[in-house]
Design a protein around this motif. Sequence first.
Motif, PDB file in Angstrom:
ATOM      1  N   ALA A  97    -102.959  13.758  63.346  1.00 61.92           N
ATOM      2  CA  ALA A  97    -103.115  14.656  62.196  1.00 61.92           C
ATOM      3  C   ALA A  97    -101.778  14.898  61.513  1.00 61.92           C
ATOM      4  O   ALA A  97    -101.650  14.756  60.294  1.00 61.92           O
ATOM      5  N   TYR A  98    -100.754  15.238  62.315  1.00 66.40           N
ATOM      6  CA  TYR A  98     -99.460  15.610  61.736  1.00 66.40           C
ATOM      7  C   TYR A  98     -98.781  14.441  61.018  1.00 66.40           C
ATOM      8  O   TYR A  98     -98.320  14.576  59.883  1.00 66.40           O
ATOM      9  N   GLY A  99     -98.704  13.301  61.701  1.00 66.95           N
ATOM     10  CA  GLY A  99     -98.037  12.142  61.111  1.00 66.95           C
ATOM     11  C   GLY A  99     -98.759  11.650  59.870  1.00 66.95           C
ATOM     12  O   GLY A  99     -98.125  11.270  58.869  1.00 66.95           O
ATOM     13  N   THR A 100    -100.092  11.660  59.911  1.00 65.09           N
ATOM     14  CA  THR A 100    -100.868  11.205  58.767  1.00 65.09           C
ATOM     15  C   THR A 100    -100.702  12.141  57.586  1.00 65.09           C
ATOM     16  O   THR A 100    -100.601  11.702  56.430  1.00 65.09           O
ATOM     17  N   THR A 101    -100.660  13.440  57.845  1.00 62.64           N
ATOM     18  CA  THR A 101    -100.443  14.408  56.763  1.00 62.64           C
ATOM     19  C   THR A 101     -99.151  14.105  56.018  1.00 62.64           C
ATOM     20  O   THR A 101     -99.120  14.059  54.776  1.00 62.64           O
ATOM     21  N   SER A 102     -98.081  13.892  56.765  1.00 61.59           N
ATOM     22  CA  SER A 102     -96.778  13.624  56.165  1.00 61.59           C
ATOM     23  C   SER A 102     -96.791  12.349  55.327  1.00 61.59           C
ATOM     24  O   SER A 102     -96.356  12.344  54.164  1.00 61.59           O
ATOM     25  N   ALA A 103     -97.310  11.259  55.911  1.00 60.84           N
ATOM     26  CA  ALA A 103     -97.289   9.973  55.224  1.00 60.84           C
ATOM     27  C   ALA A 103     -98.147   9.991  53.961  1.00 60.84           C
ATOM     28  O   ALA A 103     -97.748   9.482  52.902  1.00 60.84           O
ATOM     29  N   VAL A 104     -99.334  10.569  54.065  1.00 61.52           N
ATOM     30  CA  VAL A 104    -100.238  10.620  52.912  1.00 61.52           C
ATOM     31  C   VAL A 104     -99.673  11.528  51.825  1.00 61.52           C
ATOM     32  O   VAL A 104     -99.704  11.196  50.634  1.00 61.52           O
ATOM     33  N   ALA A 105     -99.142  12.698  52.212  1.00 60.51           N
ATOM     34  CA  ALA A 105     -98.592  13.634  51.227  1.00 60.51           C
ATOM     35  C   ALA A 105     -97.423  13.018  50.466  1.00 60.51           C
ATOM     36  O   ALA A 105     -97.270  13.255  49.255  1.00 60.51           O
TER      37      ALA A 105
ATOM     38  N   VAL B 169    -105.426  13.188  56.914  1.00 63.25           N
ATOM     39  CA  VAL B 169    -105.509  12.535  55.605  1.00 63.25           C
ATOM     40  C   VAL B 169    -105.825  13.566  54.526  1.00 63.25           C
ATOM     41  O   VAL B 169    -105.170  13.624  53.477  1.00 63.25           O
ATOM     42  N   LEU B 170    -106.824  14.389  54.776  1.00 59.84           N
ATOM     43  CA  LEU B 170    -107.239  15.373  53.771  1.00 59.84           C
ATOM     44  C   LEU B 170    -106.166  16.430  53.539  1.00 59.84           C
ATOM     45  O   LEU B 170    -105.956  16.878  52.405  1.00 59.84           O
ATOM     46  N   ARG B 171    -105.475  16.829  54.609  1.00 61.55           N
ATOM     47  CA  ARG B 171    -104.358  17.760  54.412  1.00 61.55           C
ATOM     48  C   ARG B 171    -103.286  17.124  53.538  1.00 61.55           C
ATOM     49  O   ARG B 171    -102.701  17.772  52.676  1.00 61.55           O
ATOM     50  N   GLY B 172    -103.001  15.848  53.786  1.00 62.96           N
ATOM     51  CA  GLY B 172    -102.026  15.141  52.964  1.00 62.96           C
ATOM     52  C   GLY B 172    -102.455  15.057  51.516  1.00 62.96           C
ATOM     53  O   GLY B 172    -101.619  15.072  50.603  1.00 62.96           O
ATOM     54  N   LEU B 173    -103.769  14.987  51.284  1.00 62.55           N
ATOM     55  CA  LEU B 173    -104.316  14.994  49.931  1.00 62.55           C
ATOM     56  C   LEU B 173    -104.375  16.396  49.352  1.00 62.55           C
ATOM     57  O   LEU B 173    -104.960  16.610  48.286  1.00 62.55           O
ATOM     58  N   GLN B 174    -103.811  17.374  50.074  1.00 65.47           N
ATOM     59  CA  GLN B 174    -103.754  18.787  49.667  1.00 65.47           C
ATOM     60  C   GLN B 174    -105.131  19.450  49.722  1.00 65.47           C
ATOM     61  O   GLN B 174    -105.422  20.380  48.969  1.00 65.47           O
ATOM     62  N   ASP B 175    -105.978  18.986  50.628  1.00 65.95           N
ATOM     63  CA  ASP B 175    -107.325  19.544  50.781  1.00 65.95           C
ATOM     64  C   ASP B 175    -107.490  20.066  52.205  1.00 65.95           C
ATOM     65  O   ASP B 175    -107.652  19.281  53.141  1.00 65.95           O
ATOM     66  N   THR B 176    -107.448  21.384  52.370  1.00 68.82           N
ATOM     67  CA  THR B 176    -107.724  21.971  53.686  1.00 68.82           C
ATOM     68  C   THR B 176    -109.090  22.651  53.720  1.00 68.82           C
ATOM     69  O   THR B 176    -109.526  23.099  54.775  1.00 68.82           O
TER      70      THR B 176
ATOM     71  N   LEU C  73     -91.190  15.838  48.641  1.00 65.65           N
ATOM     72  CA  LEU C  73     -90.215  14.772  48.891  1.00 65.65           C
ATOM     73  C   LEU C  73     -90.711  13.433  48.353  1.00 65.65           C
ATOM     74  O   LEU C  73     -89.924  12.615  47.877  1.00 65.65           O
ATOM     75  N   GLY C  74     -92.020  13.205  48.445  1.00 67.51           N
ATOM     76  CA  GLY C  74     -92.567  11.971  47.876  1.00 67.51           C
ATOM     77  C   GLY C  74     -92.325  11.883  46.385  1.00 67.51           C
ATOM     78  O   GLY C  74     -92.128  10.796  45.828  1.00 67.51           O
ATOM     79  N   ALA C  75     -92.331  13.052  45.726  1.00 61.15           N
ATOM     80  CA  ALA C  75     -92.071  13.090  44.283  1.00 61.15           C
ATOM     81  C   ALA C  75     -90.577  13.050  43.957  1.00 61.15           C
ATOM     82  O   ALA C  75     -90.193  13.051  42.783  1.00 61.15           O
ATOM     83  N   GLY C  76     -89.724  13.053  44.998  1.00 59.87           N
ATOM     84  CA  GLY C  76     -88.279  13.003  44.782  1.00 59.87           C
ATOM     85  C   GLY C  76     -87.677  14.328  44.368  1.00 59.87           C
ATOM     86  O   GLY C  76     -86.559  14.379  43.842  1.00 59.87           O
ATOM     87  N   ASP C  77     -88.384  15.419  44.613  1.00 59.29           N
ATOM     88  CA  ASP C  77     -87.937  16.746  44.183  1.00 59.29           C
ATOM     89  C   ASP C  77     -87.232  17.470  45.337  1.00 59.29           C
ATOM     90  O   ASP C  77     -87.827  18.288  46.042  1.00 59.29           O
ATOM     91  N   VAL C  78     -85.952  17.203  45.503  1.00 59.22           N
ATOM     92  CA  VAL C  78     -85.181  17.814  46.579  1.00 59.22           C
ATOM     93  C   VAL C  78     -85.016  19.315  46.353  1.00 59.22           C
ATOM     94  O   VAL C  78     -85.188  20.129  47.273  1.00 59.22           O
ATOM     95  N   ALA C  79     -84.699  19.699  45.127  1.00 55.74           N
ATOM     96  CA  ALA C  79     -84.518  21.124  44.822  1.00 55.74           C
ATOM     97  C   ALA C  79     -85.814  21.892  45.053  1.00 55.74           C
ATOM     98  O   ALA C  79     -85.813  23.003  45.599  1.00 55.74           O
ATOM     99  N   GLY C  80     -86.929  21.300  44.641  1.00 57.16           N
ATOM    100  CA  GLY C  80     -88.221  21.930  44.849  1.00 57.16           C
ATOM    101  C   GLY C  80     -88.563  22.048  46.322  1.00 57.16           C
ATOM    102  O   GLY C  80     -89.157  23.047  46.757  1.00 57.16           O
TER     103      GLY C  80
END
Length: 436
Positions: A64-72, A149-156, A293-300
């Motif tokens: 669950a944890y690793g998939t959330t990170s990769a998908v997000a 996967v769904l958490r990574g897709l921002q769906d809880t 981080l996927g979007a490259g937004d370090v400040a965010g």
Amino acid sequence: MRLGEQDREILRLAVPAFFALVSEPLMLLADSAIVGHLGTPQLAALGVAGTILQTLVGVCVFLAYGTTSAVARRIGAGDHRGALAQGIDGLWLALLLGVVLAVAGFLLAPAAIAAFDPSQDVADHAVTYLRISCIGIPSMLLLLAATGVLRGLQDTKTPMVVAITANLANISLNVLFVYGLDMDIAGSALGTALAQTAAGVALVAVVVRGAKRDGAKLRPDRPGILASAQMGVPLIVRTLTLRVAIVLLTFVATALGTTSVAAHQVAFTLWSFLALALDAIAIAAQALTGRSLGAGDVAGTRAITRRMMWWGLLSGVVGGLALWGLRGVYVPWFTADPDVRRTLAAVLIVAALWQPVNGVVFVLDGVLIGAGDGPYLAIAGVIALVLYVPLALSVLWLGGGVVALWWAFGGFMLLRLLTLVTRERRDAWLVTGAIR
């Protein structure tokens, strides 16, 4: 993103995640209540077999944890198809691991149960329960991966609905099989396995439907599956350090005597429940950090991390105040023994004082998991555990009590806090892009 928007995003993910997390202990509680009316041997058997089963599945929480990170991360990078393809790789890994663990669990059930040295009638019931439960292991792991996967897709919300529905189905099936069909403890195992299988199938169907819609591949991809497995190794180490620390806590409490272990058991149950609220924020942290981080937004990423740290601290303070201030109300619910009550009340004061630390630890753990910083979490976990072991054992060596033991456990959480804050203040974990 302004503070109000950050808070809404955190709550949008954390609140459904909390209710999904709460459904799991409620399912175990329902199983215990139903099996408990069959007799003491069956209830003891559920305790032994359930511990083994939870350990097998708990070690695989990286699915669950690793998939959330990769998908997000891929969602943040705008690669929706790639995100679902990554999720499908996680599902295949879960299925492969599930089959292996199910077969191993079925074959090794007698030996695993015997390691606990139960009486013969308890052992017989436990082997029956464990072997039937093994049928559901592949689905349980698929459920973990699909949830990730769904958490990574921002769906809880979808995992929450499925979890609550599975809980209700579990109760109905258990009552039907155990009492209606007179299947004894085997009925409980079968009912729970079927409910978990249905939940796993439901969430996998949601992911597969999304993958088809976006044109993502569904067939097994060997490099992708291997990459998911490699990403999971440090998270397994991190999880094992936590479980060893908790097992050691219980071991020392048991060695301190009956009153101590009774007080410890209740205190740890309450601690675990509060941990669910903190873990819900950590799940939001995983999803939001990976996306940012996927979007490259370090400040965010920095901004949302600091905001979630405040949420963790606030949640810890509120939980600690409730644990402390209401202990005179709820302690009598658990025991009538005056010695246990006094000891428990003292332990709960210590547990309450450490709650703010726990709140920040859980959040930073989620942030670094979302950042794909598993190797550091593994190293940090080992460091904290190595320093904690002599701290916990010194309670025995120096003749301390269970209150001192809980101070030692708080020390373990403080060690984790120091390692995590040290990492958060630096930039090494702020790696941007779709893949960590």
